[in-house]
Design an enzyme around this catalytic site. Structure first.
Site, PDB file in Angstrom:
ATOM      1  N   LYS A   1       0.842  -1.206   0.000  1.00 27.63           N
ATOM      2  CA  LYS A   1       0.000   0.000   0.000  1.00 27.63           C
ATOM      3  C   LYS A   1       0.871   1.248   0.000  1.00 27.63           C
ATOM      4  O   LYS A   1       2.029   1.232   0.430  1.00 27.63           O
ATOM      5  CB  LYS A   1      -0.961   0.030   1.201  1.00 27.63           C
ATOM      6  CG  LYS A   1      -0.297   0.064   2.588  1.00 27.63           C
ATOM      7  CD  LYS A   1       0.118   1.446   3.068  1.00 27.63           C
ATOM      8  CE  LYS A   1       0.989   1.376   4.317  1.00 27.63           C
ATOM      9  NZ  LYS A   1       1.762   2.558   4.604  1.00 27.63           N
TER      10      LYS A   1
ATOM     11  N   PRO B   1       9.331  -4.853  -0.253  1.00 28.76           N
ATOM     12  CA  PRO B   1      10.495  -4.671   0.620  1.00 28.76           C
ATOM     13  C   PRO B   1      10.080  -4.517   2.085  1.00 28.76           C
ATOM     14  O   PRO B   1       8.981  -4.047   2.384  1.00 28.76           O
ATOM     15  CB  PRO B   1      11.143  -3.392   0.100  1.00 28.76           C
ATOM     16  CG  PRO B   1      10.620  -3.203  -1.274  1.00 28.76           C
ATOM     17  CD  PRO B   1       9.253  -3.823  -1.302  1.00 28.76           C
TER      18      PRO B   1
ATOM     19  N   ASP C   1      -2.634  -1.931   9.933  1.00 32.51           N
ATOM     20  CA  ASP C   1      -2.775  -1.915   8.469  1.00 32.51           C
ATOM     21  C   ASP C   1      -3.338  -3.229   7.920  1.00 32.51           C
ATOM     22  O   ASP C   1      -3.537  -3.359   6.702  1.00 32.51           O
ATOM     23  CB  ASP C   1      -1.410  -1.677   7.798  1.00 32.51           C
ATOM     24  CG  ASP C   1      -0.901  -0.253   8.022  1.00 32.51           C
ATOM     25  OD1 ASP C   1      -1.708   0.609   8.429  1.00 32.51           O
ATOM     26  OD2 ASP C   1       0.299  -0.014   7.817  1.00 32.51           O
TER      27      ASP C   1
ATOM     28  N   ALA D   1       3.862  -1.554   4.163  1.00 30.64           N
ATOM     29  CA  ALA D   1       3.034  -2.456   4.974  1.00 30.64           C
ATOM     30  C   ALA D   1       3.108  -3.914   4.524  1.00 30.64           C
ATOM     31  O   ALA D   1       2.105  -4.633   4.531  1.00 30.64           O
ATOM     32  CB  ALA D   1       1.579  -1.975   5.007  1.00 30.64           C
ATOM     33  N   GLY D   2       4.302  -4.351   4.164  1.00 31.29           N
ATOM     34  CA  GLY D   2       4.474  -5.734   3.707  1.00 31.29           C
ATOM     35  C   GLY D   2       4.166  -6.755   4.795  1.00 31.29           C
ATOM     36  O   GLY D   2       3.574  -7.806   4.517  1.00 31.29           O
TER      37      GLY D   2
ATOM     38  N   SER E   1       2.074  -6.405   7.298  1.00 31.81           N
ATOM     39  CA  SER E   1       0.614  -6.438   7.463  1.00 31.81           C
ATOM     40  C   SER E   1      -0.026  -7.206   6.317  1.00 31.81           C
ATOM     41  O   SER E   1      -1.006  -7.939   6.503  1.00 31.81           O
ATOM     42  CB  SER E   1       0.049  -5.017   7.487  1.00 31.81           C
ATOM     43  OG  SER E   1       0.606  -4.296   8.555  1.00 31.81           O
ATOM     44  N   ALA E   2       0.521  -7.033   5.110  1.00 32.65           N
ATOM     45  CA  ALA E   2       0.005  -7.766   3.955  1.00 32.65           C
ATOM     46  C   ALA E   2       0.135  -9.268   4.187  1.00 32.65           C
ATOM     47  O   ALA E   2      -0.807 -10.040   3.950  1.00 32.65           O
ATOM     48  CB  ALA E   2       0.753  -7.345   2.699  1.00 32.65           C
TER      49      ALA E   2
HETATM   50  P1  ATP Z   1       4.399  -0.510   8.885  1.00 37.10           P
HETATM   51  O1  ATP Z   1       3.333  -1.491   8.465  1.00 37.10           O
HETATM   52  O2  ATP Z   1       4.599  -0.457  10.380  1.00 37.10           O
HETATM   53  O3  ATP Z   1       4.332   0.814   8.202  1.00 37.10           O
HETATM   54  P2  ATP Z   1       6.517  -1.180   7.102  1.00 37.10           P
HETATM   55  O4  ATP Z   1       5.599  -1.317   5.968  1.00 37.10           O
HETATM   56  O5  ATP Z   1       7.459  -0.032   7.056  1.00 37.10           O
HETATM   57  O6  ATP Z   1       5.751  -1.169   8.462  1.00 37.10           O
HETATM   58  P3  ATP Z   1       7.026  -4.033   7.247  1.00 37.10           P
HETATM   59  O7  ATP Z   1       7.649  -4.585   6.030  1.00 37.10           O
HETATM   60  O8  ATP Z   1       5.604  -4.303   7.509  1.00 37.10           O
HETATM   61  O9  ATP Z   1       7.348  -2.479   7.292  1.00 37.10           O
HETATM   62  O10 ATP Z   1       7.935  -4.543   8.493  1.00 37.10           O
HETATM   63  C1  ATP Z   1       7.870  -3.983   9.761  1.00 37.10           C
HETATM   64  C2  ATP Z   1       8.610  -4.875  10.749  1.00 37.10           C
HETATM   65  O11 ATP Z   1       7.867  -6.070  10.951  1.00 37.10           O
HETATM   66  C3  ATP Z   1       9.991  -5.283  10.304  1.00 37.10           C
HETATM   67  O12 ATP Z   1      10.898  -4.872  11.288  1.00 37.10           O
HETATM   68  C4  ATP Z   1       9.977  -6.787  10.202  1.00 37.10           C
HETATM   69  O13 ATP Z   1      11.096  -7.399  10.770  1.00 37.10           O
HETATM   70  C5  ATP Z   1       8.730  -7.192  10.994  1.00 37.10           C
HETATM   71  N1  ATP Z   1       7.989  -8.318  10.356  1.00 37.10           N
HETATM   72  C6  ATP Z   1       7.355  -9.300  10.976  1.00 37.10           C
HETATM   73  N2  ATP Z   1       6.769 -10.142  10.098  1.00 37.10           N
HETATM   74  C7  ATP Z   1       7.017  -9.674   8.897  1.00 37.10           C
HETATM   75  C8  ATP Z   1       6.694 -10.116   7.581  1.00 37.10           C
HETATM   76  N3  ATP Z   1       5.973 -11.210   7.356  1.00 37.10           N
HETATM   77  N4  ATP Z   1       7.119  -9.378   6.540  1.00 37.10           N
HETATM   78  C9  ATP Z   1       7.835  -8.246   6.776  1.00 37.10           C
HETATM   79  N5  ATP Z   1       8.195  -7.817   7.971  1.00 37.10           N
HETATM   80  C10 ATP Z   1       7.798  -8.510   9.048  1.00 37.10           C
END
Ligand code: ATP
Length: 358
Positions: free
Chosen positions: A27, A116, A158, A122-123, A125-126
């Protein structure tokens, strides 16, 4: 492993389901307005989520023991134990429906990442949303979209949007999500950065910048892209909502906004060059995505997006680029290999079925 029956009220014969794959979108926040922190430290948000056609895939398989395997983009920085957000989502689902729904002692979760990590997309959360819809199917739990959304809200703010997809307004912590009226398809270029930005650090920097801007003798001048100097209660941008309804990217571009952008730029100053390069190469608008550090640039159309991607990649202002469209569908089951039905549904296509009973 005998989850046999008709789901979705449509007489679909699941056969004996042993593994299910779901596809889940990244997102970008078209608006991210951040209020002052509450007593619990959380900030009240008004945000407009927009799902992008950049997908992770989550496969769940009945197994003797629990396991998590992660491959692809940034896999090494993703936890493999119960802290993985997909594993947390499975635990929350089991809490909601009871452990009796399981058809085997364990569950193997396999995540193929293209989104990434810690990039503001929000990977995690995805992946949580993907695990929810995949397990709902694997175990024949039959939770509706609404029921899955309630479980999602317990996993992370998210996750509910990742289930829903499309374009939506998020309130509260972003967990109260309502679909938004939006026309057309938008063409985006994502500029991925070298580093990661932990979301809590970006919110803390936002609070610091605001405190400094409000302090004595401060000029209080906001950095571009967001309100660094104010913590007024956030409001939905009605002009942005109107631009979305008209489907006009030229109208939408200048209205993109992100209150976390000054904080993200303060933590990773080279993002200033990335944002400036996007503007210079003719993007209709450019913002840091969520808590960053990914920057998202809006293009006029597909051809413009390709040109913009090439120019940004050539300028050396980011690690790599991706050209994607939005809005994309939310978490979708794309493959259900079942006995007697090798291959299941066509993988990776738009042939996935929507989540939950209507
Ligand atoms: P946010 O959703 O808080 O904005 P983001 O999109 O910047 O976060 P994400 O990729 O969701 O970042 O990862 C956030 C943290 O969650 C990372 O530090 C990661 O180690 C942890 N994490 C736990 N499970 C996962 C997963 N399945 N995929 C990615 N990161 C994960």
């Amino acid at each position: 492993m005998a989850a046999v029956g008709a789901l979705w009220g449509g007489g679909y014969d699941r056969g004996i389901v042993t593994a299910v794959t779901a596809r889940v979108p990244a997102k970008v926040n078209l608006q991210l307005s951040v209020g002052p922190p509450g007593a619990d430290g959380y900030h009240d948000l008004v945000t407009v989520f927009h799902a992008l056609a950049l997908f992770d895939e989550v496969t769940v398989t009945s197994a003797d023991t629990d396991s998590v395997v992660v491959t692809g983009e940034g896999a090494r920085s993703v936890p493999l134990g119960p802290d993985n957000l997909a594993a947390r989502a499975v635990a929350a689902l089991l809490d909601a429906v009871g452990p009796g729904v399981r058809d085997a002692p364990g569950l193997a979760i396999e995540i193929r990442k293209r989104i990434p990590v810690a990039a503001g997309l929000a990977g995690g959360s995805a992946d949580a949303a993907g695990a929810l819809v995949a397990c709902n199917e694997l175990w024949g739990a039959g939770l509706s979209h609404q029921e899955l959304s309630e479980v999602a809200a317990r996993v992370g703010s998210d996750v509910g949007f990742a289930l829903l997809g499309g374009t939506a307004v998020g309130l509260g912590r972003g967990d109260r999500v309502t679909p938004a009226l939006a026309a057309g398809t938008y063409h985006w270029v994502l500029a991925f950065a070298d580093g990661q930005l932990p979301t809590p650090a970006v919110y803390a920097a936002c609070d610091r910048l605001r405190a400094r801007a409000a302090g004595p003798g401060s000029a209080g001048k906001p950095a571009s892209g967001g309100r660094a100097d104010t913590a007024e209660p956030p409001q939905l941008d009605t002009a942005l909502m109107a631009a979305l309804r008209s489907g006009d990217p030229a109208g939408l571009g200048p209205l993109l906004s992100n209150d976390l952008q000054p904080a993200a730029v303060s933590l990773l100053p080279r993002l200033r060059q990335t944002l400036a390069a996007g503007r210079e190469f003719g993007a209709l608008g450019g913002i840091v995505s969520g808590s960053g550090p990914t920057c998202a640039f809006l293009a006029r159309d597909g051809a413009h997006a390709r040109d913009l991607a090439v120019a940004l990649a050539g300028a050396g202002v980011c690690r790599t680029v991706a050209s994607v469209t939005g809005p994309a569908p939310g978490a979708t089951v794309i493959s259900v290999p079942a006995d007697g039905r090798p291959g299941g549904l066509p993988g990776g296509s738009e042939a996935g079925r929507p989540v939950g009973r209507p």
